[in-house]
Scaffold this motif. Structure first.
Motif, PDB file in Angstrom:
ATOM      1  N   VAL A  80       0.870  -1.191   0.124  1.00 48.33           N
ATOM      2  CA  VAL A  80      -0.083   0.463   0.360  1.00 48.33           C
ATOM      3  C   VAL A  80       1.070   1.807  -0.320  1.00 48.33           C
ATOM      4  N   ASP A  81       0.606   2.211  -1.071  1.00 48.44           N
ATOM      5  CA  ASP A  81       1.281   3.394  -1.004  1.00 48.44           C
ATOM      6  C   ASP A  81       2.698   3.117  -0.808  1.00 48.44           C
ATOM      7  N   GLY A  82       3.772   2.323  -1.595  1.00 53.08           N
ATOM      8  CA  GLY A  82       5.142   2.186  -1.919  1.00 53.08           C
ATOM      9  C   GLY A  82       5.622   1.044  -0.135  1.00 53.08           C
ATOM     10  N   THR A  83       4.494   1.024   1.351  1.00 51.73           N
ATOM     11  CA  THR A  83       5.134   0.166   1.493  1.00 51.73           C
ATOM     12  C   THR A  83       4.764  -1.455   1.731  1.00 51.73           C
ATOM     13  N   VAL A  84       5.226  -2.262   1.950  1.00 50.35           N
ATOM     14  CA  VAL A  84       5.091  -4.062   1.708  1.00 50.35           C
ATOM     15  C   VAL A  84       5.248  -4.298   2.759  1.00 50.35           C
ATOM     16  N   PHE A 119      12.233  -8.588  -4.672  1.00 51.90           N
ATOM     17  CA  PHE A 119      11.873  -8.292  -6.389  1.00 51.90           C
ATOM     18  C   PHE A 119      11.529  -6.242  -5.738  1.00 51.90           C
ATOM     19  N   TYR A 120      10.625  -6.551  -4.300  1.00 55.37           N
ATOM     20  CA  TYR A 120      10.381  -4.976  -3.750  1.00 55.37           C
ATOM     21  C   TYR A 120      11.508  -3.973  -3.354  1.00 55.37           C
ATOM     22  N   GLU A 121      12.719  -5.003  -2.829  1.00 59.37           N
ATOM     23  CA  GLU A 121      13.301  -4.016  -2.810  1.00 59.37           C
ATOM     24  C   GLU A 121      14.710  -3.422  -3.290  1.00 59.37           C
ATOM     25  N   SER A 122      14.681  -4.372  -4.788  1.00 62.57           N
ATOM     26  CA  SER A 122      15.418  -4.300  -6.080  1.00 62.57           C
ATOM     27  C   SER A 122      15.145  -3.690  -7.132  1.00 62.57           C
ATOM     28  N   THR A 123      13.748  -3.800  -7.279  1.00 61.90           N
ATOM     29  CA  THR A 123      13.402  -3.248  -8.813  1.00 61.90           C
ATOM     30  C   THR A 123      12.685  -2.458  -8.713  1.00 61.90           C
ATOM     31  N   VAL A 124      11.478  -2.144  -7.567  1.00 62.55           N
ATOM     32  CA  VAL A 124      10.951  -1.112  -7.178  1.00 62.55           C
ATOM     33  C   VAL A 124      11.046  -0.520  -6.364  1.00 62.55           C
ATOM     34  N   ASN A 125      12.463  -0.586  -5.471  1.00 65.92           N
ATOM     35  CA  ASN A 125      12.912  -0.380  -4.720  1.00 65.92           C
ATOM     36  C   ASN A 125      11.934   0.435  -3.497  1.00 65.92           C
ATOM     37  N   TRP A 126      10.855  -0.145  -2.462  1.00 64.03           N
ATOM     38  CA  TRP A 126       9.692   0.490  -2.323  1.00 64.03           C
ATOM     39  C   TRP A 126      10.442  -0.441  -0.354  1.00 64.03           C
ATOM     40  N   THR A 127       9.832   0.176   0.262  1.00 60.22           N
ATOM     41  CA  THR A 127      10.237   0.049   1.374  1.00 60.22           C
ATOM     42  C   THR A 127       9.352  -1.456   2.005  1.00 60.22           C
ATOM     43  N   THR A 128      10.508  -2.796   2.500  1.00 58.04           N
ATOM     44  CA  THR A 128       9.371  -4.042   2.886  1.00 58.04           C
ATOM     45  C   THR A 128       9.701  -4.182   4.501  1.00 58.04           C
ATOM     46  N   GLU A 143      -0.551  -1.501  11.590  1.00 58.49           N
ATOM     47  CA  GLU A 143       0.654  -0.160  12.340  1.00 58.49           C
ATOM     48  C   GLU A 143       1.391   0.117  11.080  1.00 58.49           C
ATOM     49  N   ILE A 144       1.787  -1.425  10.228  1.00 64.42           N
ATOM     50  CA  ILE A 144       3.127  -1.599   9.490  1.00 64.42           C
ATOM     51  C   ILE A 144       2.601  -0.177   7.999  1.00 64.42           C
ATOM     52  N   LEU A 145       1.294  -0.256   7.517  1.00 63.42           N
ATOM     53  CA  LEU A 145       1.022   0.449   6.541  1.00 63.42           C
ATOM     54  C   LEU A 145      -0.148   1.419   6.942  1.00 63.42           C
ATOM     55  N   GLY A 146      -0.695   1.452   7.978  1.00 62.07           N
ATOM     56  CA  GLY A 146      -0.660   3.240   8.717  1.00 62.07           C
ATOM     57  C   GLY A 146      -2.436   3.087   7.826  1.00 62.07           C
ATOM     58  N   ARG A 147      -3.276   2.090   7.525  1.00 61.60           N
ATOM     59  CA  ARG A 147      -4.991   1.640   7.345  1.00 61.60           C
ATOM     60  C   ARG A 147      -5.543   0.641   8.383  1.00 61.60           C
ATOM     61  N   PRO A 148      -6.922   1.985   8.518  1.00 60.75           N
ATOM     62  CA  PRO A 148      -7.584   0.770   9.093  1.00 60.75           C
ATOM     63  C   PRO A 148      -8.109  -0.676   8.091  1.00 60.75           C
ATOM     64  N   VAL A 149      -7.765  -2.331   9.786  1.00 59.64           N
ATOM     65  CA  VAL A 149      -8.078  -2.567   9.269  1.00 59.64           C
ATOM     66  C   VAL A 149      -9.335  -3.618   9.490  1.00 59.64           C
ATOM     67  N   ILE A 150     -10.378  -4.447   8.634  1.00 61.25           N
ATOM     68  CA  ILE A 150     -11.578  -4.948   9.042  1.00 61.25           C
ATOM     69  C   ILE A 150     -10.740  -6.488   8.677  1.00 61.25           C
ATOM     70  N   SER A 151     -11.183  -7.234  10.759  1.00 63.48           N
ATOM     71  CA  SER A 151     -11.534  -8.365  10.417  1.00 63.48           C
ATOM     72  C   SER A 151     -12.198  -9.111   9.481  1.00 63.48           C
ATOM     73  N   LEU A 165       0.463  -4.095  -7.559  1.00 62.25           N
ATOM     74  CA  LEU A 165       1.877  -3.305  -7.437  1.00 62.25           C
ATOM     75  C   LEU A 165       0.665  -1.702  -6.611  1.00 62.25           C
ATOM     76  N   ARG A 166       0.947  -0.976  -5.676  1.00 63.44           N
ATOM     77  CA  ARG A 166       0.283   0.100  -5.547  1.00 63.44           C
ATOM     78  C   ARG A 166       1.268   1.152  -4.559  1.00 63.44           C
ATOM     79  N   GLY A 167       1.904   1.600  -5.405  1.00 67.98           N
ATOM     80  CA  GLY A 167       3.127   2.412  -5.083  1.00 67.98           C
ATOM     81  C   GLY A 167       2.919   4.326  -4.667  1.00 67.98           C
TER      82      GLY A 167
END
Length: 262
Positions: free
Chosen positions: A68-72, A92-101, A143-151, A260-262
């Motif tokens: 979500v928004d470049g955080t994985v 892949f996420y760290e080397s190809t699109v350089n997102w935070t995993t 906590e990691i993605l900063g979005r509300p989660v519905i279980s 992929l949600r950048g």
């Protein structure tokens, strides 16, 4: 996406896997390539990661992470046969699109059990548990993605991942099969999504909910014709692709595609 160059059904970790029937690897690769070409023809960019011979289920790329928004939020697989896939997706996420995993401590299987609706309530994650992903992973994802989660609790082992029972059709609308969920989860879904496209068991067993939608085109397998007509009636354009060989491993269109949600 990851090509099914080493795809086999040599073990059974979901009800759809039958080890007694050999996989037609050539047909699986041909069907996968048609799906890839369908996505590119619709204007989408497709990244392809290398398949590993020791990881036959890597073709189900959606399970490797959730972004979500470049955080994985990295996957942590339940079954030992798939554990090694997480590291391949992280590279892949760290080397190809350089997102935070970021890796949590709880078992989770990526987009298999997470769906994202950017415009619903300012950005909301729907998360499944019951067979693969642990409920604690839902809090980690929040906590990691900063979005509300519905279980949402899954109760039918035939629909062991959220993406076999529910799909996002656009930024705020979903389709789902109610009987795959607990009664409490059904009440939550009815309250949040009164205008959802409701699927029946036939749609779900045809893997008609294991789809990819760009908000206009809904890509789903050829067996799910009835589901295609339902989304058409709601203003979407169904695009059918044959994925029968890959369904033998317990997945279809969505399982094969990590969005992929950048």
């Amino acid at each position: 996406m990851c090509p099914p160059e080493h795809f086999t059904v040599d073990y059974a970790i979901n009800p759809w896997m039958d080890t007694s029937v050999p996989v037609d690897s050539g047909l699986a690769l041909k069907q996968w390539a048609i799906l890839r070409d369908t996505l590119t023809d619709l204007g989408h960019a497709v990244h392809v990661i290398d398949a590993k011979p020791e990881l036959p289920d890597m073709v189900y790329a959606a399970n490797g992470a959730f972004s979500v928004d470049g955080t994985v939020y990295g996957a942590r697989f339940r079954y030992p046969q798939r554990v090694g896939e997480a590291a391949e997706h992280r590279k892949f996420y760290e080397s190809t699109v350089n997102w935070t995993t970021k890796q949590g401590d709880s078992v989770n299987e990526g987009e298999g059990d997470f769906a994202y609706l950017p415009a619903a309530y300012g950005g909301m994650i729907l998360a499944g548990h019951g067979f693969r992903t642990e409920p604690a992973a839902h809090l980690e994802a929040q906590e990691i993605l900063g979005r509300p989660v519905i279980s949402l609790q899954l109760v039918d082992p035939a629909f062991y991942h959220l993406d076999t029972a529910l799909a996002a059709l656009d930024d705020r609308h979903i389709t789902y099969y109610p009987e795959a969920f607990s009664e409490a989860s059904r009440r939550v879904l009815r309250q949040l999504f009164p205008d959802a496209v409701i699927a029946d068991r036939g749609d779900a067993e045809a893997f008609g909910l294991n789809l990819v939608s760009d908000g206009r085109h809904v890509i789903l397998n050829t067996e799910a014709r009835a589901m295609g007509e339902k989304v058409r009636a709601h203003g979407y354009q169904p695009v059918h692709v044959e994925l029968g060989e890959l369904k033998r491993g317990g997945g279809s269109v969505k399982c094969v595609v990590a969005e992929l949600r950048g």
